[in-house]
Each structure stands twice: as C-alpha cells, then as structure tokens.
Design a protein around this motif. Structure first.
Motif, mmCIF file in Angstrom:
data_model
loop_
_atom_site.group_PDB
_atom_site.id
_atom_site.type_symbol
_atom_site.label_atom_id
_atom_site.label_comp_id
_atom_site.label_asym_id
_atom_site.label_seq_id
_atom_site.Cartn_x
_atom_site.Cartn_y
_atom_site.Cartn_z
ATOM 1 N N THR A 27 9.495 -13.724 6.722
ATOM 2 C CA THR A 27 8.971 -12.816 5.712
ATOM 3 C C THR A 27 7.938 -11.909 6.349
ATOM 4 O OG1 THR A 27 7.251 -14.403 5.073
ATOM 5 C CG2 THR A 27 9.337 -14.483 3.860
ATOM 6 N N LEU B 84 18.423 -3.853 -3.392
ATOM 7 C CA LEU B 84 17.188 -4.358 -2.794
ATOM 8 C C LEU B 84 17.385 -4.842 -1.366
ATOM 9 C CD1 LEU B 84 15.596 -6.334 -5.767
ATOM 10 C CD2 LEU B 84 15.118 -4.001 -4.997
ATOM 11 N N THR C 149 12.867 -1.706 3.269
ATOM 12 C CA THR C 149 12.396 -1.362 1.947
ATOM 13 C C THR C 149 13.524 -0.630 1.278
ATOM 14 O OG1 THR C 149 11.372 0.468 3.056
ATOM 15 C CG2 THR C 149 9.914 -1.256 2.296
ATOM 16 N N SER D 137 5.204 -8.069 5.571
ATOM 17 C CA SER D 137 4.660 -7.047 4.681
ATOM 18 C C SER D 137 4.391 -5.795 5.476
ATOM 19 C CB SER D 137 3.367 -7.541 4.031
ATOM 20 O OG SER D 137 2.388 -7.822 5.022
ATOM 21 N N ILE E 127 14.167 -6.937 -0.110
ATOM 22 C CA ILE E 127 12.854 -6.547 -0.620
ATOM 23 C C ILE E 127 12.463 -7.519 -1.730
ATOM 24 C CG2 ILE E 127 11.487 -4.686 -1.588
ATOM 25 C CD1 ILE E 127 12.725 -4.304 1.269
ATOM 26 N N THR E 128 11.363 -8.227 -1.524
ATOM 27 C CA THR E 128 10.942 -9.253 -2.483
ATOM 28 C C THR E 128 9.785 -8.804 -3.360
ATOM 29 O OG1 THR E 128 9.489 -10.228 -0.796
ATOM 30 C CG2 THR E 128 11.733 -11.116 -0.981
ATOM 31 N N GLY E 129 9.167 -7.668 -3.049
ATOM 32 C CA GLY E 129 8.057 -7.159 -3.825
ATOM 33 C C GLY E 129 7.574 -5.861 -3.238
ATOM 34 N N ASN E 130 6.462 -5.338 -3.747
ATOM 35 C CA ASN E 130 5.906 -4.093 -3.232
ATOM 36 C C ASN E 130 5.454 -4.286 -1.792
ATOM 37 O OD1 ASN E 130 4.928 -1.491 -3.089
ATOM 38 N ND2 ASN E 130 2.915 -2.056 -3.923
ATOM 39 N N GLU E 131 6.169 -3.635 -0.852
ATOM 40 C CA GLU E 131 5.901 -3.737 0.584
ATOM 41 C C GLU E 131 6.061 -5.157 1.116
ATOM 42 O OE1 GLU E 131 5.707 -1.130 2.273
ATOM 43 O OE2 GLU E 131 5.216 0.379 0.779
ATOM 44 N N GLN E 132 6.825 -5.981 0.424
ATOM 45 C CA GLN E 132 7.091 -7.347 0.871
ATOM 46 C C GLN E 132 8.603 -7.489 1.128
ATOM 47 O OE1 GLN E 132 4.379 -9.569 1.173
ATOM 48 N NE2 GLN E 132 3.254 -7.686 0.663
#
Length: 408
Positions: free
Chosen positions: A123, A70, A22, A125, A95-100
């Motif tokens: 991938t 990121l 993250t 989470s 980091i591809t998104g919130n917590e992803q």
C-alpha cells in the motif's frame, strides 16, 4: 482441482498489471505524473538472498482498467540489487481512498549471475507537489523466499526503460514444432505448436510466421508443465492446424502489460521436419511399485535418437491433468504408486511431475506415450521439432482403492 488452481494463477498473472495508480481522471489532470505515481521510485527489499537489496522502479506508461474505474495498469521496469539489469514490470493499482492505493507488481530481479521473478504487494500514499516524497511499502515474494519492502518517490519526471537484455539468466526460449496424432492406418492429424518459456514478466507472445502473418499467443498451462512453477517462469502455448513452414524463420517477441512488444525480446526458430514414427506396442502391467510401461523403441531418424551420440529426442508419458513424465530416454517407465513430492527423477530415467497413483481418486484413467524429436546441434533450430503419438496405443486403467486393473 489442480488444473483449476493453475488456471486461476495464470488469470492472476495475466492481470499482473499496474503498480501505483490514481483514477485516470485525476492522472489526466497532472501531465507527466506530477504528484502521482509515474516516475522513479527508490526502495529497499529486506533480506533478499540473505541481504538487504536496493531497487529502482521506473513507472511510465499507464492505462485505466476497462473493467474497474478505480484500477490503473502501469508498465515500466525495475532493477534489483547492485549490477542489476532493468527488466519489464507489470503492475496493478487499486485506488483505496484520496491519494491512497494498493498495488500488486511482478518484475524480474536479474544480474550477471541469476534472474528470478519477484512479486511486490503493498500500500502507499501520494502527496501534494510541495511535499518531497510519496511513500509505499509492503511484502515481497519469490519462489523460495518472502519479506518486506519500502520505497519513496521523489523524481516525478517521465522515465524511459532500456531494452531488455536476454541472456543465459534472463531467458526467453520460444519454439515452433509439429504435433502429429495417428488415429488409424489412414488418418494422420497434423498441427503446429507455438510455445515459449520466459522469466521476463510479460502478458503474451507475438509470433510472425514466414508468410508474414502475425499471431498473439496467450498464457497457457496444465498440470503437465514440469518446468513451470508459476513464480519463476511464464509459459505460452497455442496449437494451429497443419504443419509449420519448413527451413525459414519464425520470429517471436514478448509483449508487455499493454500488449505491446518488449524491446530486445525478439528471437527466432526454424522448423525442419517430422520424420520419426510414434511409440507402438505399448504394454502395461501392475508392479509392486506402480504401473510398469514398456514399448518398442522408435527407429532413429533425423532429430530422434535417444541412445545416440549426441542424444537427440526423448519419450514422454502423458496422463493429462494428473501425471506426466518427460525426458525419458529408454523405452520403459514406471508410473509410481507412492508420493514423489510433485516433481522427481523417474524410473529408470526421465522426470516425473504431478500426482502419484495412490493420490488419484477412484475411476478410469488413460495415458499415452509420445516421442519428441529435437533439432541437430548447429542447425539453427531450438527446442523441439516434433511430437508424435499413435492414439490407438492409448492405455486405459481403473483404480478402485488399492486395486489397479489394466483395461482393454
């Protein structure tokens, strides 16, 4: 084209950095990796070597990628299968998104019977502190297999990795040797080569010379690397002016994803000398099967006697970027017209690698014949002692369709 592909692969390997991450600003707010990626991951690699294999991944140290806010670099270790050793990993997490996140990880699966590099891509989470498990999944790849994997993360304590256990399967082969090029009757260019092969995932090789100086050797490769397949082995190589220092130890240590020494990976080599002469009177002719090359046998010398007992040393043909033949014991070799699949036994001996002549584009090419010496058994030396060539013996030839002409 081939050199560029290989160079690109090693750029990728040099960035085999982080695994699950993250942004650093978020990581910094959760000491010890709580709710994020640091800690222990338990998973399964499907149909590896004909069976499902469990694995344990320990992630501890992490740093942000200075080129991408990121992306996070992770270090740690992995153990794949029963009775497995823990080995270093390098991983890169985007980091591809919130917590992803998306990840790429390189590690070595090592047991008492085998060791091979494995690449995990996937991938995942992360979850809040009250949620038991974080999840990740994706695909895996080795030199000869591929499949799927999955893992869960429920132990978020900061783990420690044991020192790497270098052995016959999990190997690190470093080498210090001399390179000599004779350009005229008076001129003799001399250099020191520092080289290493390993299947331990690493980002560099640190060398301590007998005088106490240090040097970091980065990734290096070219087409003439017959024992490097870019999945199972990593190669390091650099060239320095002047001959090595004799009869004292050079210390070699592998470096992790952050450029720090990997505990347990230090080994040594001693250099003794370069006493044989170069291959001379090289003669080339066009044969029905390829270019036939012969030369005068090099006089036996300490570390060089391909026909002796023990057999020490060998010849090599180097057509840089296109073809090479290594481990030649006789003073003759055939550079073949026909495709041999990129790596095959040579004629009459040795190992050919690269492209066959029929695969070359039209143009003018040059090759050299080189002699390599090796340390005597029980001497404490490893690998090579010297490579020597006489550049005046370089052979030029022209390819025009199916017509090959040896040039003056």
């Amino acid at each position: 084209m081939f050199t560029r592909c290989f160079a690109n692969m090693f750029v990728l390997l040099a960035m085999v950095l982080a695994t699950f991450g993250t942004p650093v600003s978020v990581l910094a707010a959760t000491p010890n990796g709580v709710d994020h990626l640091r800690g222990r991951w338990d998973g399964e690699i499907a149909n590896l070597r004909g069976d499902n294999q469990s694995f344990t991944l320990l992630l501890n140290k992490f740093e942000s990628d200075p080129n991408d806010p990121l992306t996070v670099i992770y270090g740690g270790c992995i153990a794949v299968g029963q009775n497995a050793y823990y080995t270093p990993i390098s991983a890169q997490v985007l980091i591809t998104g919130n917590e992803q996140f998306a990840l790429t990880l390189f590690g070595t699966a090592a047991t008492n019977t085998e060791a091979f590099v494995i690449k995990l891509v996937g991938t995942g989470s992360t979850s809040a502190a009250k949620v038991k498990d974080d999840l990740a999944s994706g695909t895996w790849e080795t030199a000869d297999q591929q499949g799927n994997w999955s893992a869960i993360h429920h132990d978020r304590r900061n783990p420690k990795c044991p020192a790497v256990q270098v052995n016959n399967n999990l190997f690190f082969h470093p080498d210090v040797y001399a390179g000599v090029n004779i350009n005229s009757d008076e001129e003799r260019n001399e250099g020191t080569l520092l080289e290493g092969y390993t299947n331990i995932v690493s980002s560099g090789m640190k060398v301590e010379a007998p005088d106490g100086s240090f040097l970091t050797v980065p990734f290096y490769t070219d087409l003439f690397s017959p024992y490097v397949d870019f999945i199972n082995e990593f190669r390091f190589l650099t060239n320095l002016p002047g001959l090595p220092q004799t009869s004292t130890n050079y210390r070699f240590t592998l470096l992790d994803a952050f450029g720090q020494p990997i505990p347990g990976s230090t080994t040594m080599d001693i250099w003794f000398g370069c006493t044989m002469g170069p291959p001379q009177n090289v003669s080339t002719s066009v044969d029905t099967a390829g270019l036939g090359v012969i030369w005068d046998p090099v006089t036996p010398a300490p570390g060089f006697d391909p026909g002796g007992s023990p057999q020490l040393g060998f010849y090599q043909i180097e057509l840089s970027g296109y073809f090479g033949s290594n481990g030649i014991k006789t003073a003759a070799h055939l550079i073949p017209f026909a495709d041999f699949g990129g790596f095959a036994l040579g004629t009459p001996d040795g190992f050919d690698s690269g492209m066959a002549l029929d695969q070359f584009a039209d143009g003018v090419y040059a090759f050299e014949v080189i002699a390599f010496s090796e340390p005597a058994p029980g001497s404490g030396g490893v690998g090579l002692e010297c490579q020597i060539r006489d550049q005046r013996e370089q052979t030029l030839f022209e390819k025009a369709g199916t017509v090959y002409t040896i040039l003056p």
